[in-house]
Design a protein around this motif. Structure first.
Motif, short mmCIF file in Angstrom:
data_model
loop_
_atom_site.label_atom_id
_atom_site.label_comp_id
_atom_site.label_asym_id
_atom_site.label_seq_id
_atom_site.Cartn_x
_atom_site.Cartn_y
_atom_site.Cartn_z
N ILE A 64 36.66 83.92 34.90
CA ILE A 64 37.22 85.06 34.16
C ILE A 64 36.68 86.40 34.69
CG2 ILE A 64 37.62 83.70 32.08
CD1 ILE A 64 35.10 84.89 30.87
N GLY A 65 35.92 86.35 35.79
CA GLY A 65 35.47 87.58 36.43
C GLY A 65 34.19 88.17 35.90
N CYS A 66 33.45 87.44 35.08
CA CYS A 66 32.16 87.93 34.56
C CYS A 66 31.04 87.48 35.50
CB CYS A 66 31.93 87.41 33.14
SG CYS A 66 33.17 87.96 31.95
N PHE A 67 30.96 88.11 36.65
CA PHE A 67 30.06 87.63 37.70
C PHE A 67 28.59 87.90 37.37
CE2 PHE A 67 34.10 88.63 39.92
CZ PHE A 67 34.44 87.33 40.25
N GLY A 68 28.31 88.99 36.69
CA GLY A 68 26.93 89.28 36.30
C GLY A 68 26.38 88.23 35.35
N THR A 69 27.19 87.87 34.36
CA THR A 69 26.79 86.84 33.40
C THR A 69 26.61 85.49 34.09
OG1 THR A 69 28.06 88.00 31.69
CG2 THR A 69 27.39 85.74 31.22
N ALA A 70 27.55 85.17 34.98
CA ALA A 70 27.47 83.90 35.71
C ALA A 70 26.21 83.84 36.57
CB ALA A 70 28.71 83.72 36.57
N SER A 71 25.88 84.96 37.21
CA SER A 71 24.69 85.01 38.07
C SER A 71 23.42 84.85 37.24
CB SER A 71 24.67 86.34 38.83
OG SER A 71 23.51 86.44 39.61
N ALA A 72 23.37 85.50 36.08
CA ALA A 72 22.20 85.38 35.21
C ALA A 72 22.02 83.95 34.72
CB ALA A 72 22.34 86.34 34.02
N LEU A 73 23.13 83.31 34.36
CA LEU A 73 23.08 81.92 33.90
C LEU A 73 22.62 81.00 35.03
CD1 LEU A 73 23.81 80.06 31.44
CD2 LEU A 73 26.01 79.71 32.54
N ALA A 74 23.15 81.23 36.23
CA ALA A 74 22.77 80.40 37.38
C ALA A 74 21.29 80.54 37.69
CB ALA A 74 23.61 80.80 38.59
N THR A 131 25.31 69.18 33.39
CA THR A 131 26.66 69.48 33.88
C THR A 131 27.31 70.61 33.10
OG1 THR A 131 26.87 67.14 34.41
CG2 THR A 131 28.87 68.45 34.50
N LEU A 132 27.02 70.66 31.81
CA LEU A 132 27.65 71.68 30.96
C LEU A 132 27.30 73.08 31.43
CD1 LEU A 132 29.32 72.44 28.50
CD2 LEU A 132 27.25 72.19 27.09
N ASN A 133 26.05 73.31 31.82
CA ASN A 133 25.64 74.64 32.29
C ASN A 133 26.44 75.05 33.53
OD1 ASN A 133 23.75 74.97 30.28
ND2 ASN A 133 22.06 74.14 31.49
N VAL A 134 26.69 74.08 34.41
CA VAL A 134 27.44 74.37 35.64
C VAL A 134 28.85 74.83 35.31
CG1 VAL A 134 28.40 73.37 37.75
CG2 VAL A 134 26.08 72.79 37.05
N PHE A 135 29.49 74.16 34.36
CA PHE A 135 30.87 74.50 34.06
C PHE A 135 30.99 75.73 33.16
CE2 PHE A 135 31.28 70.07 35.43
CZ PHE A 135 32.16 70.29 36.48
N LYS A 137 43.48 79.04 33.55
CA LYS A 137 42.32 78.90 32.67
C LYS A 137 41.27 78.05 33.37
CE LYS A 137 44.96 79.22 28.37
NZ LYS A 137 45.32 78.56 27.09
N SER A 138 40.01 78.30 33.04
CA SER A 138 38.93 77.54 33.67
C SER A 138 39.00 76.08 33.28
CB SER A 138 37.57 78.12 33.27
OG SER A 138 37.31 77.87 31.91
N ARG A 139 38.38 75.24 34.07
CA ARG A 139 38.41 73.81 33.79
C ARG A 139 37.69 73.49 32.48
NH1 ARG A 139 36.67 70.72 39.20
NH2 ARG A 139 34.93 72.19 39.16
N LEU A 140 36.64 74.24 32.17
CA LEU A 140 35.94 74.03 30.91
C LEU A 140 36.85 74.36 29.73
CD1 LEU A 140 33.30 73.41 29.39
CD2 LEU A 140 32.74 75.84 29.58
N MET A 141 37.56 75.49 29.81
CA MET A 141 38.45 75.88 28.72
C MET A 141 39.60 74.89 28.55
SD MET A 141 39.04 77.84 26.25
CE MET A 141 37.80 79.11 26.54
N GLN A 142 40.09 74.36 29.65
CA GLN A 142 41.16 73.36 29.56
C GLN A 142 40.69 72.13 28.79
OE1 GLN A 142 42.64 72.46 33.48
NE2 GLN A 142 43.10 74.59 33.95
N ASP A 161 35.07 67.29 39.73
CA ASP A 161 34.77 67.51 41.14
C ASP A 161 34.10 68.87 41.30
OD1 ASP A 161 34.70 67.72 43.88
OD2 ASP A 161 36.67 66.83 44.16
N LEU A 162 32.93 68.88 41.92
CA LEU A 162 32.16 70.11 42.06
C LEU A 162 32.45 70.84 43.37
CD1 LEU A 162 28.78 68.62 40.82
CD2 LEU A 162 30.22 70.21 39.56
N SER A 163 33.33 70.28 44.21
CA SER A 163 33.53 70.87 45.54
C SER A 163 35.01 71.00 45.90
CB SER A 163 32.81 70.01 46.59
OG SER A 163 31.46 69.85 46.29
N THR A 164 35.86 71.22 44.93
CA THR A 164 37.29 71.31 45.23
C THR A 164 37.61 72.50 46.14
OG1 THR A 164 37.64 72.57 43.19
CG2 THR A 164 37.98 70.20 43.08
#
Length: 336
Positions: A90-100, A78-82, A231-236, A7-10
């Motif tokens: 995990i709080g790495c917002f700069g990395t997440a923003s660059a990936l997005a 989908t993998l890129n999104v997760f 833990k993130s959904r991807l890590m789970q 689910d992308l909108s929980t």
């Protein structure tokens, strides 16, 4: 690697649900006050005007979340999104923003939610509790409905920590005023501090709390409130997959080719062992093993009999002429 769509909108769904519940509660409380004549008609009309503004603001908020949900169709990758969600988690917002930005998946980002949660967590660790208490008041109903002791006691625990922080800051008058305002009964955790407040004694003999435990408690509750884990959904899901590889041989040996043993994942201790159970299917009538040579048949009453037993038995009838409807039309089972 195939990722099962999650689910992308929980978070947006949880926000809408919370806003609806809070709005209904507010309206109900106002109408109840007027019916019980706790407020006059003039006060009621005045509060009603303010309520209209709140409801309008809440409707705008729900519309905004609905638009976000509508825009989040299944992404191309989908993998890129997760992975992005994992970095936000995990709080790495700069990395997440660059990936997005690189993969044009900004529409799937929930960085605003994670930034707020981690920001409040950091404030708690630094002895600041106003934002955390505001969060608890905003989601008070939801926290209590989580049926979790940590969530139910979160607001009270934060108040206790705030009281202790005031005491360590030598703000004894404010601490006493805070107790009278926020607690109907003095919690057990702060009873030992009261003599010091009355006598204005030295407070240094009491250990100073870094609020780390309460900060972690807040983080867990906030994530769970919005259907997220520690833990993130991807890590789970990675860990679920690793379970298929971890066996009891992993206790004493390490294999560089085994993903569970790989030190980069650090999953050796966290992931439970994979365990396979070997089971056989036994006939209800004679307890013989049923397989391809003795095919199982299930009757309407739920019992399963082997073909050999049915052929020899005088009590089991596979014919549609059976008087007992429960014994009619047995279905052949196939063993995979």
């Amino acid at each position: 690697m195939q990722i099962v769509l999650m689910d992308l909108s929980t978070i947006q769904k949880a926000r809408i649900s919370s806003t609806l519940r809070t709005t209904c509660k507010l309206m109900e409380r106002l109408f109840q006050m007027y019916r019980c004549r706790k407020i006059s008609k003039e006060e009621y009309m005045e509060k009603l005007e303010k309520l209209k503004e709140v409801v309008g603001s809440n409707i705008d908020e729900m519309k905004r979340n609905t638009r976000i949900m509508a825009s989040r169709n299944e992404p191309t990758n989908t993998l890129n999104v997760f992975i992005m969600e994992h970095f936000e988690h995990i709080g790495c917002f700069g990395t997440a923003s660059a990936l997005a930005s690189k993969f044009s998946i900004e529409a799937y980002s929930d960085a605003d939610f994670y930034k707020r949660v981690y920001g409040i967590k950091n404030q708690i660790e630094n002895g600041l509790f106003e934002e955390a208490l505001s969060f608890c008041r905003e989601y008070r109903v939801e926290l209590k409905s989580m049926k979790c002791e940590e969530a139910a006691s979160l607001e009270n625990d934060l108040k206790v920590e705030k009281f202790i922080e005031m005491c360590h800051g030598q703000e004894f008058d404010k601490a006493l005023e805070f107790i009278n305002k926020e607690f109907k009964r003095v919690p057990e955790q702060i009873k030992s501090y009261l003599p010091v407040l009355v006598s204005n004694s030295n407070f240094r003999k009491y250990p100073f709390s870094r609020h780390t435990k309460t900060a972690e408690q807040f983080l867990v509750c906030a994530l769970k409130l919005f259907r997220r884990g520690l833990k993130s959904r991807l890590m789970q899901r990675i860990e679920y997959g690793m379970m298929a590889y971890k066996t009891y041989r992993c206790i004493n040996t390490e294999n560089n080719k085994c993903p569970t043993c790989c030190k980069a994942f650090r999953l050796r201790e966290d992931v439970p062992f994979n365990k396979h159970e070997i089971s056989i299917l036994l006939c209800k009538g004679n307890s013989e093993e049923m397989d391809d040579t003795n095919q199982p048949y299930v009757f309407e009453d739920g019992f399963i009999y082997g073909a050999k037993y049915i052929e020899l038995s005088e009590h089991i009838c596979a014919s549609s002429k059976s008087i007992d409807n429960a014994l009619r039309y047995p279905r052949l089972c196939f063993i995979l």
